[in-house]
Design a protein around this motif. Sequence first.
Motif, mmCIF file in Angstrom:
data_model
loop_
_atom_site.group_PDB
_atom_site.id
_atom_site.type_symbol
_atom_site.label_atom_id
_atom_site.label_comp_id
_atom_site.label_asym_id
_atom_site.label_seq_id
_atom_site.Cartn_x
_atom_site.Cartn_y
_atom_site.Cartn_z
ATOM 1 N N GLY A 1 -3.358 -2.722 -12.592
ATOM 2 C CA GLY A 1 -4.532 -1.891 -12.380
ATOM 3 C C GLY A 1 -4.653 -1.509 -10.921
ATOM 4 O O GLY A 1 -3.732 -1.682 -10.124
ATOM 5 N N LYS A 2 -5.809 -0.995 -10.563
ATOM 6 C CA LYS A 2 -6.065 -0.603 -9.179
ATOM 7 C C LYS A 2 -5.886 -1.821 -8.274
ATOM 8 O O LYS A 2 -6.469 -2.869 -8.528
ATOM 9 C CB LYS A 2 -7.492 -0.063 -9.066
ATOM 10 C CG LYS A 2 -7.868 0.371 -7.670
ATOM 11 C CD LYS A 2 -9.237 1.024 -7.634
ATOM 12 C CE LYS A 2 -10.310 -0.029 -7.691
ATOM 13 N NZ LYS A 2 -11.654 0.531 -7.413
ATOM 14 N N TYR B 1 0.831 -1.192 0.000
ATOM 15 C CA TYR B 1 0.000 0.000 0.000
ATOM 16 C C TYR B 1 0.871 1.250 0.000
ATOM 17 O O TYR B 1 1.836 1.348 0.752
ATOM 18 C CB TYR B 1 -0.866 -0.047 1.265
ATOM 19 C CG TYR B 1 -1.940 0.995 1.361
ATOM 20 C CD1 TYR B 1 -3.148 0.819 0.709
ATOM 21 C CD2 TYR B 1 -1.752 2.140 2.122
ATOM 22 C CE1 TYR B 1 -4.151 1.771 0.808
ATOM 23 C CE2 TYR B 1 -2.751 3.092 2.229
ATOM 24 C CZ TYR B 1 -3.948 2.905 1.578
ATOM 25 O OH TYR B 1 -4.936 3.842 1.676
ATOM 26 N N CYS C 1 -8.493 -1.550 -2.579
ATOM 27 C CA CYS C 1 -8.360 -0.099 -2.463
ATOM 28 C C CYS C 1 -9.748 0.533 -2.497
ATOM 29 O O CYS C 1 -10.540 0.244 -3.383
ATOM 30 C CB CYS C 1 -7.527 0.471 -3.604
ATOM 31 S SG CYS C 1 -5.769 0.270 -3.376
ATOM 32 N N MET D 1 -3.073 5.306 -6.098
ATOM 33 C CA MET D 1 -3.230 3.899 -6.463
ATOM 34 C C MET D 1 -4.528 3.639 -7.212
ATOM 35 O O MET D 1 -4.595 2.715 -8.006
ATOM 36 C CB MET D 1 -3.179 3.016 -5.215
ATOM 37 C CG MET D 1 -1.837 3.003 -4.536
ATOM 38 S SD MET D 1 -1.770 1.867 -3.144
ATOM 39 C CE MET D 1 -3.006 2.538 -2.054
ATOM 40 N N TRP D 2 -5.572 4.414 -6.973
ATOM 41 C CA TRP D 2 -6.877 4.091 -7.546
ATOM 42 C C TRP D 2 -7.515 5.197 -8.386
ATOM 43 O O TRP D 2 -8.657 5.067 -8.823
ATOM 44 C CB TRP D 2 -7.840 3.650 -6.452
ATOM 45 C CG TRP D 2 -8.146 4.695 -5.427
ATOM 46 C CD1 TRP D 2 -8.930 5.809 -5.568
ATOM 47 C CD2 TRP D 2 -7.707 4.719 -4.077
ATOM 48 N NE1 TRP D 2 -8.983 6.520 -4.416
ATOM 49 C CE2 TRP D 2 -8.250 5.872 -3.466
ATOM 50 C CE3 TRP D 2 -6.906 3.868 -3.314
ATOM 51 C CZ2 TRP D 2 -8.002 6.202 -2.140
ATOM 52 C CZ3 TRP D 2 -6.677 4.207 -1.998
ATOM 53 C CH2 TRP D 2 -7.218 5.350 -1.420
ATOM 54 N N THR D 3 -6.815 6.292 -8.645
ATOM 55 C CA THR D 3 -7.390 7.392 -9.408
ATOM 56 C C THR D 3 -6.636 7.547 -10.728
ATOM 57 O O THR D 3 -5.403 7.617 -10.701
ATOM 58 C CB THR D 3 -7.290 8.700 -8.598
ATOM 59 O OG1 THR D 3 -7.851 8.479 -7.305
ATOM 60 C CG2 THR D 3 -8.011 9.822 -9.275
ATOM 61 N N ALA E 1 -10.447 5.726 -12.117
ATOM 62 C CA ALA E 1 -10.989 4.373 -11.899
ATOM 63 C C ALA E 1 -10.321 3.330 -12.806
ATOM 64 O O ALA E 1 -10.164 2.179 -12.410
ATOM 65 C CB ALA E 1 -12.497 4.368 -12.111
ATOM 66 N N ASP E 2 -9.910 3.720 -13.997
ATOM 67 C CA ASP E 2 -9.281 2.777 -14.933
ATOM 68 C C ASP E 2 -7.759 2.895 -14.936
ATOM 69 O O ASP E 2 -7.098 2.586 -15.923
ATOM 70 C CB ASP E 2 -9.826 2.981 -16.336
ATOM 71 C CG ASP E 2 -9.508 4.361 -16.905
ATOM 72 O OD1 ASP E 2 -9.079 5.255 -16.125
ATOM 73 O OD2 ASP E 2 -9.687 4.558 -18.113
ATOM 74 N N VAL E 3 -7.184 3.297 -13.819
ATOM 75 C CA VAL E 3 -5.741 3.519 -13.716
ATOM 76 C C VAL E 3 -4.958 2.248 -14.091
ATOM 77 O O VAL E 3 -5.403 1.128 -13.841
ATOM 78 C CB VAL E 3 -5.355 4.005 -12.300
ATOM 79 C CG1 VAL E 3 -5.560 2.920 -11.262
ATOM 80 C CG2 VAL E 3 -3.930 4.518 -12.266
ATOM 81 N N SER E 4 -3.810 2.451 -14.704
ATOM 82 C CA SER E 4 -2.888 1.370 -15.024
ATOM 83 C C SER E 4 -1.483 1.847 -14.680
ATOM 84 O O SER E 4 -0.988 2.808 -15.274
ATOM 85 C CB SER E 4 -2.983 1.017 -16.511
ATOM 86 O OG SER E 4 -2.101 -0.035 -16.812
ATOM 87 N N HIS E 5 -0.864 1.190 -13.707
ATOM 88 C CA HIS E 5 0.467 1.579 -13.242
ATOM 89 C C HIS E 5 1.521 0.704 -13.920
ATOM 90 O O HIS E 5 1.497 -0.515 -13.766
ATOM 91 C CB HIS E 5 0.578 1.422 -11.724
ATOM 92 C CG HIS E 5 -0.369 2.272 -10.958
ATOM 93 N ND1 HIS E 5 -0.248 3.637 -10.899
ATOM 94 C CD2 HIS E 5 -1.468 1.949 -10.230
ATOM 95 C CE1 HIS E 5 -1.224 4.130 -10.156
ATOM 96 N NE2 HIS E 5 -1.974 3.126 -9.745
#
Length: 117
Positions: free
Chosen positions: A103-104, A59, A108, A67-69, A71-75
């Motif tokens: 993804g998220k 986390y 989260c 981490m979650w913004t 909704a369709d986030v891709s790290h």
Amino acid sequence: IFGVTVTNVGTAPSPSSATLGNKALVQAMAQDKAGWGNGAMLDALAPGASQTVDIPVYYLQADPPFMWTPADVSHPFLAIADPLKLVPESDEANNTKGPINMGKPQGCPPPLPRPPL
């Protein structure tokens, strides 16, 4: 958790993390947030040998909404062998793999609305 397989494609054995001061010899690191990632120890590897390790990415306490913004986030993460350049190698150019998109993370929460000022 990233599962990363490291293979010694050289002609000499590679040292273990233990013989190099218990340093992580493989990492999974985010490319969109400096310092977000983790590492793992490796055993010594004979030429041609491989080892698969699990690398948990925890986390992000410093910036949870990242981490979650949206909704369709891709790290994008990179798997990196010998990140500190502790192992003498004949080819230093083959130590990264990626991006590995995450993804998220599960569990989260959605971002909370901010109260008006």
